[in-house]
Motif scaffolding. Structure first.
Motif, mmCIF file in Angstrom:
data_model
loop_
_atom_site.group_PDB
_atom_site.id
_atom_site.type_symbol
_atom_site.label_atom_id
_atom_site.label_comp_id
_atom_site.label_asym_id
_atom_site.label_seq_id
_atom_site.Cartn_x
_atom_site.Cartn_y
_atom_site.Cartn_z
ATOM 1 N N TYR A 43 0.842 -1.194 0.000
ATOM 2 C CA TYR A 43 0.000 0.000 0.000
ATOM 3 C C TYR A 43 0.874 1.240 0.000
ATOM 4 O O TYR A 43 1.910 1.270 0.636
ATOM 5 C CB TYR A 43 -0.902 0.021 1.236
ATOM 6 C CG TYR A 43 -1.779 -1.203 1.333
ATOM 7 C CD1 TYR A 43 -2.990 -1.272 0.671
ATOM 8 C CD2 TYR A 43 -1.370 -2.306 2.080
ATOM 9 C CE1 TYR A 43 -3.787 -2.403 0.739
ATOM 10 C CE2 TYR A 43 -2.152 -3.441 2.160
ATOM 11 C CZ TYR A 43 -3.354 -3.488 1.487
ATOM 12 O OH TYR A 43 -4.137 -4.612 1.552
ATOM 13 N N LYS A 45 0.769 4.849 1.362
ATOM 14 C CA LYS A 45 0.028 5.661 2.327
ATOM 15 C C LYS A 45 -0.529 6.941 1.705
ATOM 16 O O LYS A 45 -1.583 7.423 2.103
ATOM 17 C CB LYS A 45 0.923 6.038 3.512
ATOM 18 C CG LYS A 45 1.255 4.899 4.409
ATOM 19 C CD LYS A 45 2.122 5.404 5.552
ATOM 20 C CE LYS A 45 2.639 4.271 6.388
ATOM 21 N NZ LYS A 45 3.497 4.763 7.489
ATOM 22 N N PHE A 48 -4.251 7.287 0.519
ATOM 23 C CA PHE A 48 -5.358 7.230 1.463
ATOM 24 C C PHE A 48 -5.472 8.554 2.202
ATOM 25 O O PHE A 48 -4.479 9.152 2.589
ATOM 26 C CB PHE A 48 -5.160 6.075 2.452
ATOM 27 C CG PHE A 48 -5.160 4.739 1.760
ATOM 28 C CD1 PHE A 48 -6.342 4.033 1.582
ATOM 29 C CD2 PHE A 48 -3.987 4.200 1.261
ATOM 30 C CE1 PHE A 48 -6.350 2.821 0.922
ATOM 31 C CE2 PHE A 48 -3.979 2.986 0.601
ATOM 32 C CZ PHE A 48 -5.170 2.284 0.428
ATOM 33 N N LEU A 54 -6.796 3.539 5.248
ATOM 34 C CA LEU A 54 -5.754 2.560 4.928
ATOM 35 C C LEU A 54 -5.987 1.257 5.689
ATOM 36 O O LEU A 54 -5.951 0.166 5.097
ATOM 37 C CB LEU A 54 -4.373 3.127 5.268
ATOM 38 C CG LEU A 54 -3.192 2.166 5.153
ATOM 39 C CD1 LEU A 54 -3.052 1.610 3.741
ATOM 40 C CD2 LEU A 54 -1.904 2.871 5.591
#
Length: 171
Positions: A43, A45, A48, A54
């Motif tokens: 992912y 960050k 988000f 997240l």
């Protein structure tokens, strides 16, 4: 652990890049000889709006993976999460997902230096992250010293690793 190794921190400060690559290669070949499969989630960050979004996405992705792969995991007598408590939020999230997916599972706290398969998991996560960094051209100088070019990295490490990537063939 491997991030410190790549960045020449702590015990690795005096090691040359070729020495570090040789050690990294030994762990890699050990991992390739293990009867394992893996699944990673990566992912960014920045994508988000906040931490809760997240965490929600991580929870949903992991739960979906376990739900879709339940028949594979039911073949085993025990489901065990080996964890070093390095990231408390991730530990909490993994416990929530496992509790939602399995009626019974164990959590075992370990020291990474004493458990080879934990080191293999660290290697896998590091290689997946490095692949992402090669794709986005965000490699650090330390990483480039060990892995050279994207082509070398893919040929020497990533291509073989991907053969161990979990597939849904067990469903």
């Amino acid at each position: 652990m491997l991030r410190r190794f790549i960045r020449r921190e702590e015990n690795y400060v005096n090691m040359q890049p070729n020495e570090r690559r040789k050690i990294f290669s030994k762990l890699y070949y050990f991992a390739m000889n293990c009867d394992i499969q893996y699944k990673t989630f990566i992912y960014n960050k920045k994508e988000f709006t906040d931490t809760l979004k997240l965490e929600e996405r991580m929870y949903r992705d992991m739960k979906h993976f376990f739900d879709e792969s339940l028949s594979y995991f039911q073949r085993f007598e025990n489901v065990i999460l080996y964890y070093d408590n390095g990231q408390q939020k991730l530990n909490h999230l993994l416990n929530l997902v496992l509790a939602a997916c399995f009626s019974k599972y164990e959590v075992r706290k370990i020291l990474p230096s004493e458990y080879k398969l934990f080191q293999v998991a660290d290697l896998i996560c590091t290689l997946e992250l490095l692949n992402k960094k090669f794709e986005t051209e965000e490699m650090t100088r330390s990483e480039k010293l060990i892995f050279h070019t994207k082509r070398d990295f893919k040929k020497d490490f990533f291509k073989g690793l991907r053969k161990k990537n979990f597939s849904n063939k067990w469903q």
